[in-house]
Every structure is written in C-alpha cells, then in structure tokens.
Design an enzyme around this catalytic site. Structure first.
Site, PDB file in Angstrom:
ATOM      1  N   ARG A 118     -13.860 -28.474  53.614  1.00  0.00           N
ATOM      2  CA  ARG A 118     -12.590 -28.007  52.713  1.00  0.00           C
ATOM      3  C   ARG A 118     -12.886 -27.482  51.396  1.00  0.00           C
ATOM      4  O   ARG A 118     -13.943 -28.016  50.864  1.00  0.00           O
ATOM      5  CB  ARG A 118     -11.741 -29.175  52.676  1.00  0.00           C
ATOM      6  CG  ARG A 118     -10.210 -29.039  51.793  1.00  0.00           C
ATOM      7  CD  ARG A 118      -9.452 -28.152  52.470  1.00  0.00           C
ATOM      8  NE  ARG A 118      -8.146 -28.234  51.936  1.00  0.00           N
ATOM      9  CZ  ARG A 118      -6.942 -27.547  52.329  1.00  0.00           C
ATOM     10  NH1 ARG A 118      -7.287 -26.694  53.432  1.00  0.00           N
ATOM     11  NH2 ARG A 118      -5.928 -27.534  51.895  1.00  0.00           N
ATOM     12  N   THR A 171      -4.727 -18.119  58.815  1.00  0.00           N
ATOM     13  CA  THR A 171      -5.609 -19.350  58.962  1.00  0.00           C
ATOM     14  C   THR A 171      -5.926 -19.315  60.656  1.00  0.00           C
ATOM     15  O   THR A 171      -5.431 -18.192  61.065  1.00  0.00           O
ATOM     16  CB  THR A 171      -4.896 -20.861  58.961  1.00  0.00           C
ATOM     17  OG1 THR A 171      -4.901 -21.048  57.574  1.00  0.00           O
ATOM     18  CG2 THR A 171      -5.733 -21.567  59.547  1.00  0.00           C
ATOM     19  N   GLY A 173      -0.829 -22.121  61.006  1.00  0.00           N
ATOM     20  CA  GLY A 173       0.618 -22.127  61.023  1.00  0.00           C
ATOM     21  C   GLY A 173       1.068 -23.167  59.684  1.00  0.00           C
ATOM     22  O   GLY A 173       2.184 -23.843  59.699  1.00  0.00           O
ATOM     23  N   GLY A 174       0.341 -23.429  58.671  1.00  0.00           N
ATOM     24  CA  GLY A 174       0.735 -24.157  57.627  1.00  0.00           C
ATOM     25  C   GLY A 174       1.285 -25.603  58.000  1.00  0.00           C
ATOM     26  O   GLY A 174       0.637 -26.109  58.988  1.00  0.00           O
TER      27      GLY A 174
HETATM   28  O1  DON Z   1      -4.744 -26.303  54.825  1.00  0.00           O
HETATM   29  C1  DON Z   1      -3.478 -26.053  55.128  1.00  0.00           C
HETATM   30  O2  DON Z   1      -2.680 -26.912  55.453  1.00  0.00           O
HETATM   31  C2  DON Z   1      -3.282 -24.442  54.777  1.00  0.00           C
HETATM   32  N1  DON Z   1      -3.878 -23.986  53.848  1.00  0.00           N
HETATM   33  C3  DON Z   1      -3.065 -23.864  56.029  1.00  0.00           C
HETATM   34  C4  DON Z   1      -2.776 -22.422  55.972  1.00  0.00           C
HETATM   35  C5  DON Z   1      -2.192 -21.821  57.279  1.00  0.00           C
HETATM   36  O3  DON Z   1      -2.291 -22.586  58.295  1.00  0.00           O
HETATM   37  C6  DON Z   1      -1.764 -20.674  57.049  1.00  0.00           C
HETATM   38  N2  DON Z   1      -1.100 -20.325  58.444  1.00  0.00           N
HETATM   39  N3  DON Z   1      -0.582 -19.696  59.195  1.00  0.00           N
END
Ligand code: DON
Length: 573
Positions: free
Chosen positions: A110, A384, A475-476
């Site tokens: 990370r 992502t 997917g955040g």
């Molecule tokens: O680490 C995380 O939770 C976010 N940076 C992830 C971002 C993400 O999945 C964007 N997506 N579709």
C-alpha cells in the site's frame, strides 16, 4: 506516445464494456491420492482485467515461472495496458498461498504518506477541506508500493529474475498496444487532468490534445525505461538513482512533498492474512490496512447465525444487507494502519461479537443506521484492478492493486512514465468530511507521516473441503460487499461465470440506503424490502470487474471467469 497506425484489437467486446480476460491452460498432472485437497490434475489459470496482461502472466508461467512470477508479470503489464487502474505509481495487496507448505501471507504494498505529510495538510487556514487537494496534483500522491512488491515477490517467492518476468510489460510499453474502448473512455473522462501533465498528455492524448481513436497504438517509452531500471536493479531501480531523482523533482515541481528519503525508505510489509470460518468454509482475506477482510468476515459471522436457505429471497437479501450495514459501520469507526493504531481485531472478528450484532437484526424490518452508535460512510469506486492466478503446483495469488481514481492524480513526473496515485484521498482528511468515495473518516484513519491509508481492497481465498475460489474486484467501498456476495454465491454452489456476472446490491451503513444494480432485486423483493423499511436506490452504473478462479479438487476442474461488465474473454490452452 501515440502512433497514428490503427491496429485491430484482439478479442474485442462491445464498446462500453471493460476488457477483462480469463486464461486457462492445461498443465502437468498433479496427484496425491490421500489428500482430499490435492486433485488428480488441474490446470493453471489467470483472470485479469485485460487480455494482454493475462497473456503476460501466461508467458511467464510457460517459461517456468510460478504463480508469484506470473503476478509480477500481470501487475507490470496492467501498469502498461490499464494505466487508469493501477501501476508503478500506485500500490495494493497481494494475498499469497504457497502450495508446498501451505504458507499464506499478504504482501502489503500500500502507498505510504510522505514523511512531510500532516494531519491537516488538505485543510485551509480556517480548517475547511481544500477542494480536490487530496485528489489532484502531486500533493495527493502517496509513496508507491508496487515496484517494491515486484522485487519482493520475485526474490522471496518467485523462481525467475525480474529481468525475465518484467519482459512482457517492457515489450508492451516499448512496442505499444492498441487503445481499447474502456481505456479510451477513461482518457476522455480525465482529458482535462491529463492535459495539465505534459508527459501524461504525450502518452495518452494526440499531439493536439485530443482523445485518440480506439485501435491507436499507445507506446510508453519512458515507462519502458523505468520498468527496465527495475528489471536490472530491482526495487532500487525505482526507489533510488535516476528514476527516484526524476520522480522527486517532478513531484516537487507540481507542489508535492516527496523526498528521496521517502522513496529509499519504502518497504513492503508481510502481514498475516485474516482467517475466518463460515459453515465449514475457510475464508482467507486481506488484513489491515485493508478493511476488506475484517468486513467480509464480520458479515459472514453475523450471517452464520441465520439459516439463510430457510428464508424467502427478499428476507435473505435483507439479512445480508443488515450484516453489511453493521460490518461497514465498524470499518468506518475502528480501522486504519495497524502500524499506527490499535484495532479491536479479535473482537471484530469474534463470533461472540457477531452474535451481539445479530441480536439487533429483525428478520422483518430494516434498522436505520442512525440507531447504530457512531458516524462514518463511503460510496462508489471508479478504478482499480484485481487479478487472480493459480499455477499448476497449486500456488495462488489474489491481488488487488490501484492508483485509486481513474489515472490517479493524472500527473506523470517528467521522464518517468509513471502516473502518480491519489491514494492520500483514502485517508480521512478531516473528521466528518467525506472523501471521493463519500467516506467520512475517524481518527483511526487520519493522516500521519509514513502512515498507510485505509483501503477496501479485499483479495480473498475461499476454501472448502471440496474446492477453492480466488476472488477480488475493484469498486471502492463496493469491493467488500461484492466479495461477500461472491463468497456466499460460491458456497451456494454457483460457478465462476455466474459469480462474476451476479447483479450486486450494497449497503455501507451511511448513507442509509441499499444501492442495487439493475437485475439485483425482483419487483417482489423491492416491495418486500421497502415494506421492511429499507430505502432502495437503483444505481445508474454497473459495479466492479471481478476476476474469479475456482478449482474443484475431486475432478481437478479449474474455471476462470472475468466479469462481463468488463471486456473479458476466456482463453483456454
Ligand atoms: O483502497 C481503496 O479502497 C481504494 N483506493 C480503491 C479504489 C477503487 O477500487 C476504485 N474503483 N473502482
């Protein structure tokens, strides 16, 4: 750098679909008759978000590499062909399983806050959040982790040198690849941002600053040089020397605060994955600074007290939603970087705690989130990427990697070919103030020098006595609920292809509503859930890009499936 020649895309699916791939190829027999977990034979598989990335992994497996070498090749190729989602300027989590001794670990790659970061760095002098400060420009970028993960994977777990496993990506960056519809859409969406960075514009826009046609060959010679530096020198090729100097100079010229020392000090951290049990299945998932594992396990623990099969479908979905509501609340309140804060992980993952949460769930009525103590929330993700790998020996990788939002900051420090992440936005910039995903953070996730921001990325293995699944998605905040639904579906006997296309529904505690994709709820279920008191919102978009591999131990059958919301295609060797 863009060539004007158009080349046909291999295996294109209709525009608007993200491109993803599942590769399967037959490998040598594998046998251990007395071990129920050892199949008679099985095949290797890779599922990733773009065919060229899966092919890069396949090339490395075919050259004698194992799943961990393939993970390097796939990640590096994704950095080239899916730069909107992940890359050398970003980071992520690699969940690993080594078959020879069953060793399981998670590589935490990370991004870290720079050493000069501070809690209020995105606030003005009145204490108000400065618009976009944690999203745009080099000040939004954390110190990347992905290049360090390459060296770590290769040195500690792989069989091949980086010089070999990075070759496919170097080739793709140097010779170029054909622009595809989904990436073109991302470039169009981020055009104004890319125009502000001369090197990013040169890489992804036409000479007059427009969006290139689908099929245009995208060449990235600077990125090829940076990859080559890593291939030749390992992590030092990125975190020291010429590339590091160019990165720091570029970041500082754009208002950022990186130092050479920040880069030199970056380390991958091995963390123990979180392990849980649900109706006889063993769940192995990401540990903090991801919130994914704890939220998935807590949801499953809550659900384990219900006999879901005995309920009608609306009540079943209601119970799953109520479990999500409670797990996301705890995510928001308690979780952050384990090196900086103390978290009640044993409590959050215990069955007794889940029993307490379960006792507040009624089978006939939604509980307003406001009745649960605490604050917090979060919403939809943008980009992502996730990929899953299984090799012929049974080694596996579930990796979710990211630059956070589309193309991260969109800023490319000159001469590096590296797009910087904006993962600093995953910190809570101010208590009560939502980030791009609507996350309202607690102090557990406040900014501090060298701290890692809390993530929702949830690479996961699900194991039963009969088989296993490797799963994950972008997917955040929706990642967690998608992985939860994928797990429940796998345990219900659903196959890989159906798991990835399953229509999702989601509750994240705040906002207090159920978000659902078209097709996720029938009219009767919608009515039943509304009667129970749920607020339902039909989402205007499709979520995720799930990449699943399943392996049935008895038959040796392996399936790999890519989310049809992407532009995926399965290739069988
Ligand atoms: O680490 C995380 O939770 C976010 N940076 C992830 C971002 C993400 O999945 C964007 N997506 N579709």
């Amino acid at each position: 750098m863009i060539d004007s020649i158009s080349v046909p895309l291999q295996a294109r699916r209709p525009a608007g679909f993200a491109l993803a791939i599942a590769l399967l190829f037959v490998c040598a027999p594998y046998a251990q008759a007395d071990d129920v977990r050892a199949p008679v034979r099985h095949r290797s598989a890779i599922a990733s978000a773009y065919p060229l990335a899966s092919q890069a992994g396949q090339e490395i497996l075919a050259a004698g590499g194992n799943a961990f070498d393939a993970a390097v090749a796939v990640s590096a190729a994704l950095a080239v062909v899916e730069p909107s989602s992940s890359g050398l300027g970003g980071g992520g989590f690699y969940l690993l399983h080594r078959q020879s001794d069953g060793y399981e670990t998670m590589l935490d790659a990370r991004e870290k806050a720079p050493g000069a970061a501070s809690r209020d760095m995105y606030l003005d002098k009145h204490g108000n959040v400065i618009d976009n400060a944690s999203i745009s420009g080099a000040l939004a970028a954390g110190i990347p982790g992905e290049p360090a993960a390459f060296e770590y994977l290769a040195r500690k777990y792989g069989k091949l040198p980086l010089k070999q496993s990075l070759q496919p990506a170097i080739r793709l960056a140097r010779e170029g690849f054909a622009l595809y519809a989904r990436l073109q859409g991302g470039i169009r969406y981020k055009r104004q941002v890319l125009l502000r960075s001369a090197d990013a514009a040169k890489a992804f826009l036409t000479a007059d600053g427009n969006v290139p046609e689908v099929g245009t060959v995208i060449k990235q010679p600077d990125l090829a040089n940076t990859l080559e530096a890593i291939a030749n020198e390992g992590a030092k090729g990125f975190y020291a020397g010429r590339v590091a100097a160019d990165l720091v100079a570029g970041v500082r010229a754009d208002g950022g605060i990186w130092t050479l020392q920040d880069l030199a000090a970056y380390r991958v951290i091995e963390r123990k994955p979180l392990i849980g049990e649900y109706h006889g299945a063993r769940i192995v998932s990401a540990s903090p600074p991801s919130s994914g594992g704890i939220a998935v396990l807590d949801s499953l623990n809550i659900l384990s007290g219900f006999d879901l099969k005995k309920y009608d479908s609306a009540t079943r979905k209601h119970l799953i939603i109520e479990a999500m509501r409670r797990a996301y609340r705890d995510r928001a309140i308690y979780l952050g970087d384990p090196d900086f804060i103390k978290m009640p992980l044993a409590q959050l993952s215990s069955q007794d705690y889940a029993a307490g949460q379960r006792s507040s769930i009624r089978t006939d009525k939604a509980m307003p989130s406001a009745l649960l103590p605490g604050i917090e929330s979060e919403p939809v993700g943008m980009q992502t990427t996730h990929f899953s790998v299984l090799d012929a020996a049974g080694n596996r990788v579930a990796a979710t990697i990211s630059v956070n939002l589309y193309f991260g900051t969109g800023y490319m420090p000159p001469k590096t070919g590296v797009l910087l992440n904006n993962t600093m936005d995953d910190f809570s910039t101010k208590p009560g103030s939502p980030n791009e995903f609507g996350l309202v953070g607690a102090t557990a996730n406040s900014i501090a020098p060298n701290k890692r921001s809390l993530s929702s990325m949830s690479p996961t293995f699900v194991e039963t006595p009969k088989g296993m699944m490797i799963v994950g998605s972008p997917g955040g905040s929706y990642i967690i609920s998608m992985v939860l639904l994928g797990t429940l579906n796998y345990l219900d006997g659903m196959n890989a292809a159906d798991i990835v296309k399953y229509p999702h529904y989601h509750h994240q505690y705040l906002p207090d509503e159920v978000d659902y994709e078209k097709g996720a709820l029938t009219d009767a279920e919608i009515k039943a859930l509304q009667d129970m008191g749920h607020t339902l919102t039909l989402s205007g978009r499709q979520w995720g890009n799930m990449q699943v591999i399943t392996w049935d131990y008895a038959s040796g059958k392996v399936d790999a499936a890519s989310d049809p919301r992407g532009e995926g295609v399965g290739l069988v060797y």
